[in-house]
Design a protein around this motif. Structure first.
Motif, PDB file in Angstrom:
ATOM      1  N   LEU A  97      13.929  52.764  -0.800  1.00  0.00           N
ATOM      2  CA  LEU A  97      15.011  53.636  -0.357  1.00  0.00           C
ATOM      3  C   LEU A  97      15.258  54.928  -1.100  1.00  0.00           C
ATOM      4  O   LEU A  97      15.953  55.748  -0.872  1.00  0.00           O
ATOM      5  CB  LEU A  97      16.539  52.766  -0.427  1.00  0.00           C
ATOM      6  N   GLY A  98      14.158  55.161  -2.026  1.00  0.00           N
ATOM      7  CA  GLY A  98      14.103  56.446  -2.759  1.00  0.00           C
ATOM      8  C   GLY A  98      14.820  56.278  -4.159  1.00  0.00           C
ATOM      9  O   GLY A  98      14.939  55.033  -4.619  1.00  0.00           O
ATOM     10  N   GLU A  99      14.809  57.019  -5.155  1.00  0.00           N
ATOM     11  CA  GLU A  99      15.215  57.120  -6.308  1.00  0.00           C
ATOM     12  C   GLU A  99      15.617  58.592  -6.836  1.00  0.00           C
ATOM     13  O   GLU A  99      14.754  59.437  -6.406  1.00  0.00           O
ATOM     14  CB  GLU A  99      13.894  56.579  -7.142  1.00  0.00           C
ATOM     15  N   VAL A 100      16.710  58.488  -7.534  1.00  0.00           N
ATOM     16  CA  VAL A 100      17.306  59.617  -8.186  1.00  0.00           C
ATOM     17  C   VAL A 100      17.300  59.289  -9.794  1.00  0.00           C
ATOM     18  O   VAL A 100      17.594  58.356 -10.135  1.00  0.00           O
ATOM     19  CB  VAL A 100      18.582  60.063  -7.698  1.00  0.00           C
ATOM     20  N   ASP A 101      16.529  60.271 -10.505  1.00  0.00           N
ATOM     21  CA  ASP A 101      16.448  60.121 -11.944  1.00  0.00           C
ATOM     22  C   ASP A 101      16.954  61.331 -12.653  1.00  0.00           C
ATOM     23  O   ASP A 101      16.941  62.459 -12.409  1.00  0.00           O
ATOM     24  CB  ASP A 101      14.930  60.099 -12.499  1.00  0.00           C
ATOM     25  N   LEU A 102      17.692  60.969 -13.723  1.00  0.00           N
ATOM     26  CA  LEU A 102      18.381  61.916 -14.721  1.00  0.00           C
ATOM     27  C   LEU A 102      17.676  61.581 -16.044  1.00  0.00           C
ATOM     28  O   LEU A 102      17.768  60.907 -16.666  1.00  0.00           O
ATOM     29  CB  LEU A 102      19.864  61.456 -14.723  1.00  0.00           C
ATOM     30  N   CYS A 103      16.909  63.008 -16.402  1.00  0.00           N
ATOM     31  CA  CYS A 103      15.865  62.863 -17.593  1.00  0.00           C
ATOM     32  C   CYS A 103      16.442  63.508 -18.657  1.00  0.00           C
ATOM     33  O   CYS A 103      16.819  64.862 -18.340  1.00  0.00           O
ATOM     34  CB  CYS A 103      14.565  63.434 -16.909  1.00  0.00           C
ATOM     35  N   PHE A 104      16.456  62.968 -19.765  1.00  0.00           N
ATOM     36  CA  PHE A 104      16.924  63.864 -21.086  1.00  0.00           C
ATOM     37  C   PHE A 104      15.859  63.712 -22.056  1.00  0.00           C
ATOM     38  O   PHE A 104      15.331  62.670 -22.657  1.00  0.00           O
ATOM     39  CB  PHE A 104      18.179  63.057 -21.665  1.00  0.00           C
ATOM     40  N   THR A 105      15.371  64.818 -22.506  1.00  0.00           N
ATOM     41  CA  THR A 105      14.513  64.875 -23.380  1.00  0.00           C
ATOM     42  C   THR A 105      14.923  64.413 -24.625  1.00  0.00           C
ATOM     43  O   THR A 105      16.163  64.911 -25.384  1.00  0.00           O
ATOM     44  CB  THR A 105      13.737  66.220 -23.576  1.00  0.00           C
ATOM     45  N   THR A 106      14.495  63.603 -25.613  1.00  0.00           N
ATOM     46  CA  THR A 106      14.984  63.189 -26.831  1.00  0.00           C
ATOM     47  C   THR A 106      13.937  63.626 -28.024  1.00  0.00           C
ATOM     48  O   THR A 106      14.476  63.478 -29.233  1.00  0.00           O
ATOM     49  CB  THR A 106      15.123  61.714 -26.914  1.00  0.00           C
ATOM     50  N   GLN A 107      12.840  64.035 -27.721  1.00  0.00           N
ATOM     51  CA  GLN A 107      11.887  64.396 -28.696  1.00  0.00           C
ATOM     52  C   GLN A 107      10.676  65.207 -28.034  1.00  0.00           C
ATOM     53  O   GLN A 107      10.073  65.018 -26.862  1.00  0.00           O
ATOM     54  CB  GLN A 107      11.200  63.203 -29.391  1.00  0.00           C
ATOM     55  N   GLY A 108      10.484  66.250 -28.732  1.00  0.00           N
ATOM     56  CA  GLY A 108       9.251  67.095 -28.234  1.00  0.00           C
ATOM     57  C   GLY A 108       9.522  68.013 -27.077  1.00  0.00           C
ATOM     58  O   GLY A 108      10.589  68.170 -26.781  1.00  0.00           O
ATOM     59  N   ASP A 109       8.626  68.295 -26.097  1.00  0.00           N
ATOM     60  CA  ASP A 109       8.825  68.929 -24.998  1.00  0.00           C
ATOM     61  C   ASP A 109       8.346  68.222 -23.624  1.00  0.00           C
ATOM     62  O   ASP A 109       7.423  68.433 -23.019  1.00  0.00           O
ATOM     63  CB  ASP A 109       7.740  70.033 -24.974  1.00  0.00           C
TER      64      ASP A 109
END
Length: 153
Positions: A97-109
């Motif tokens: 059915l799809g996916e929505v992701d919320l991505c947070f960098t915790t280290q590096g680029d």
């Protein structure tokens, strides 16, 4: 910070994501970014609560192949929400059915499937090997009806 506080922080996000039509991932991403700007207070509150949960150890209780993960909530506005901390490829899967992701960098680029931190949307029936390169990301996955299908590599 407790799981209940994270769920409270995620509630306005889930309420905005749940009605989105994910058939056009670019349009859905634009809509979620307009409703919930990555630099805005709602996302900042979710980030703070998720990062605290990761530090406190309750958010990511499981580990496989160097990837830590956990279920945040089974049903929030018709979405399941899972969390993962990764710095490498994960298991190949399909989003019925799809996916929505919320991505947070915790280290590096860090980049998630080539995307910098922020919102990433996959349409119904999409398949991928979720991959973080260039650092580490804490990712919250919003899955409509909790639907995900893990596939052979």
């Amino acid at each position: 910070m407790s799981k209940e506080l994270l769920i409270e922080a995620l509630n306005p996000l889930a309420a905005a994501i749940a009605p989105l039509a994910l058939e056009d991932p670019a349009a859905a991403r634009a809509a979620v970014e307009a409703a919930l700007p990555f630099g805005g207070p709602a996302v900042a509150a979710a980030r703070a609560a998720a990062e605290a949960g990761a530090r406190d150890g309750w958010l990511l209780p499981r580990e496989a192949d160097g990837i830590r993960f956990g279920r945040v909530v089974k049903d929030l506005c018709g979405l399941s929400v899972d969390a993962v901390l990764m710095d490498r490829p994960g298991p190949r899967h399909r989003h019925p059915l799809g996916e929505v992701d919320l991505c947070f960098t915790t280290q590096g680029d860090a980049r998630f499937d080539g995307h910098p931190e922020g919102w990433v949307v996959y349409g119904p029936d999409s398949v991928h090997v979720p991959t973080v390169r260039g650092g580490t990301m804490l990712i919250l996955y919003f899955l409509p009806a909790g639907k995900i299908e893990f596939l052979e590599a």
